[in-house]
Design an enzyme around this catalytic site. Structure first.
Site, short mmCIF file in Angstrom:
data_model
loop_
_atom_site.label_atom_id
_atom_site.label_comp_id
_atom_site.label_asym_id
_atom_site.label_seq_id
_atom_site.Cartn_x
_atom_site.Cartn_y
_atom_site.Cartn_z
N LYS A 284 -3.07 -31.12 -46.39
CA LYS A 284 -2.55 -31.90 -45.27
C LYS A 284 -2.83 -33.38 -45.49
CE LYS A 284 -2.50 -28.74 -41.31
NZ LYS A 284 -3.08 -28.46 -39.98
N GLU A 370 -3.19 -16.18 -28.80
CA GLU A 370 -3.38 -16.31 -27.36
C GLU A 370 -3.66 -14.97 -26.68
OE1 GLU A 370 -0.90 -19.68 -28.89
OE2 GLU A 370 -0.79 -17.48 -29.08
N ARG A 398 2.25 -16.64 -23.77
CA ARG A 398 2.15 -15.67 -24.87
C ARG A 398 1.08 -14.62 -24.60
NH1 ARG A 398 2.40 -18.37 -30.58
NH2 ARG A 398 4.25 -17.10 -30.83
#
Length: 621
Positions: A284, A370, A398
């Site tokens: 990243k 979640e 979710r």
């Protein structure tokens, strides 16, 4: 605001993938370098997601170079990393508009481009969608290829593994690329491993592999031995045994910043049959030192000066609701060692960094899962721990079944600290917190609170913590009325509203953080103003009093009107046979696009002017 393309000679000639494919493979490293510099320059001038895109440059180039997009389907998981993809698919000159009202969508979006095969924004959806497309492509019979790109973070979610399990079982042609950016590229992800990847994905190895299996088909014991021998041999150099067990042929890990090697491997894998996984190691923030060093801090950025190598200091402002929550959490944990706080991979966004450092034994990051986060909280609560699940409104959707089945049905004391409720701005339709009041208020055993300012938020969090049953406190992104939150914490009376202003003919019942708009409208139109505070249970006595002494009622909320707080008022008035006009003001029955929050609120008529004018028009004032 377009950049000078003379700095990017190869990129200037390739505005679409078919133009990219005309380049020699040896030109791809230079092309990737230009693309990264263009991305760096454009995002620094426009703001937006940053570190993920820098890390996916070479992968994006290799994919569009090898696959015949948009005929071949390319699905990005979440889509933070898809800015290079947008630049290469005809949207280069529009990058300055990304995330702005009327501009490019922050994530891949089907309505925006034929190259965006699937609209995304939440993690873990790519493999399921890609599998559906792969089965459809097989039925179509035109040789269409399907590729899903998913990060290692998204693989922590159960949905991704459900899809992998199904894909391995039905054995359709599908390529899943794992973009692994959690680790730096280690020694084994170098020339040797890239060479092995090319060999293992090549026709020679593939023909031996499949031919050997066919030859041994009638000898189950020897076939099983051969299969396990193959896995163990490959396991010496690649960590693919898990994926092989799920029915995938695994290749990698390879260097995700060696674009030529990736193109070679992808070209080989494009012709392999059945479900395939290519494991790619990336970094990243690649190419910009501050983002490489702190990819979390540089995940999304405001406008900044590239040459200063630092993010601009945030302007000083009142504490955000997330910070109010984080401070409250630390204050309670200082005296309660039983308190547990859980987040599904949103520590920074939910204001839990300080808490995680001070109370690591009480802090749990459930990763991007979640459903697991909600039921994990239920498990703690069942064992007597006061439990807080800090979660964004759009992500709690979710875990809805778990909220009902594992928390509310058992009346377990889990408090949901719901951040990003209402309009969230530039992240757009996938992230707007538009539905939580509607989907929460229909659940038995739930208490639902809507603070109108920062201090009320702190007191409601404390109330929920002491309540001993399922509850939710929902609050917006950013700061509110800039009210100082009192250090002293007091339990609020459940279901009790507060009269803020006595007016004349009409009463405005405000639910939550639009109090500034409500106050302005009440002052201008001489309305009675009530801070309702609780959506469930609703203050029936207050509504009775208001209905008896007023000619009409207005409800205000930053939630979908359908099934929201205003609907609760409507239902009670109807049940109690109190007939008077009611105007519900809130979010419309449509998905709300991205844009700066004040602009979106104004467009929806939720700012002070909009609320005032809507009331005037409805009651002909």
């Amino acid at each position: 605001m377009s950049l000078d393309l003379s700095q990017f000679p190869l990129l200037a000639e390739a505005n679409f993938p078919d133009q990219l494919r005309k380049l020699n493979k040896a030109q791809l490293p230079q092309f990737a370098d230009e693309l990264r510099k263009y991305l760096l320059s454009s995002v620094s001038q426009s703001s937006g997601h940053f570190a993920s895109g820098l890390g996916s440059v070479e992968l994006t180039v290799a994919l569009h170079y090898v696959f015949n997009t948009p005929f071949d389907q390319l699905i990005w998981d979440v889509g933070h990393q898809a800015y290079p993809h947008k630049i290469l698919t005809g949207r280069r000159d529009q990058m300055s508009t990304i995330r702005q009202k009327g501009g490019l969508h922050p994530f891949p979006w089907r309505e925006e481009s034929e190259y965006d095969s699937f609209s995304v924004g939440h993690s873990g959806t790519s493999i399921s969608a890609a599998l559906g497309m792969a089965v459809a492509a097989d039925k179509e019979g035109l040789g269409r290829k399907v590729v899903a790109v998913i990060g290692d973070g998204a693989l922590t979610g159960g949905m991704a593994f459900e899809a992998l399990n199904h894909a391995g079982d039905i054995d359709k042609d599908l390529l899943v690329i794992i973009n692994d950016n959690e680790m730096s590229i280690s020694e084994n992800v170098g020339a040797l491993n890239n060479h092995l990847a090319r060999l293992l994905s090549g026709k020679f190895y593939s023909s031996i592999r499949e031919g050997g299996k066919k030859a041994l088909q009638g000898l189950p014991t020897i076939k099983e031995l051969a299969r396990r021998t193959e896995e163990h041999l490959k396991g010496m150099v690649v960590p693919g045994t898990l994926f092989e067990e799920l029915g995938f042929n695994y290749i990698g890990p390879i260097d995700g910043h060696n674009v030529e090697s990736m193109a070679d491997t992808l070209e080989n894998m494009k012709h392999l049959k059945g479900p395939q996984i290519l494991h790619v190691m990336t970094k990243k923030g690649k190419g910009y030192a501050p983002a490489e060093a702190d990819p979390i801090g540089w995940h999304a950025v405001p406008k900044f000066n590239v040459d200063e190598f630092k993010k601009p200091a945030a302007p000083k402002s009142a504490p955000t609701y997330s910070q109010i929550f984080g401070q409250w959490l630390c204050d309670v944990a200082a005296t309660d060692k039983q308190l547990i706080a859980i987040t599904p991979a949103m520590r920074e966004g939910s204001g839990m960094v300080e808490f995680s450092k001070l109370y690591p034994e009480q802090y749990f990051d459930a990763a991007i899962a979640e459903q697991h986060a909600v039921t994990l909280g239920a498990g703690f609560a069942a064992m007597g721990h006061p439990t807080v699940v800090a979660i964004y409104s759009t992500f709690l959707q979710r875990g809805y079944d778990q909220l009902i089945h594992d928390v509310a049905l058992q009346k377990l004391p889990v408090m949901f600290a719901i951040d990003r409720a209402g309009i969230v701005g530039q992240d757009g339709a996938t992230h707007q917190g538009a539905f939580d009041l509607s989907y929460l208020r229909c659940i038995p055993n739930m208490i639902v609170m809507t603070p109108s300012d920062e201090n009320e938020c702190r007191q409601m969090l404390y109330t929920g913590y002491k309540l001993g049953q399922p509850c939710a406190v929902r609050y917006p992104r950013g700061s509110g009325l800039k009210v100082t939150a009192n250090e002293q914490m007091t339990e609020l009376e459940i279901g009790k509203a507060v009269l803020k202003r006595q007016g004349k003919k009409y009463a405005l019942l405000n639910f939550g953080h639009l109090m500034a708009s409500a106050q302005a409208a009440a002052d201008e139109l001489d309305l009675t103003l009530v801070d309702m505070r609780f959506v469930k249970p609703i203050d029936k006595a207050m509504i009775d009093e208001i209905a008896k002494n007023h000619d009409g009622i207005i409800t205000l909320e930053e939630n979908a009107i359908a099934g929201g707080a205003g609907s609760a008022v409507n239902e009670y008035l109807q049940q109690s046979k109190q007939w008077l006009p009611v105007l519900n003001i809130g979010l419309p029955d449509s998905f709300i696009a991205h844009g700066d929050t004040p602009l979106v609120q104004a467009e929806l008529g939720l700012d002070a002017t909009g609320v005032t004018n809507t009331i005037k028009a409805y009651f002909e004032l």
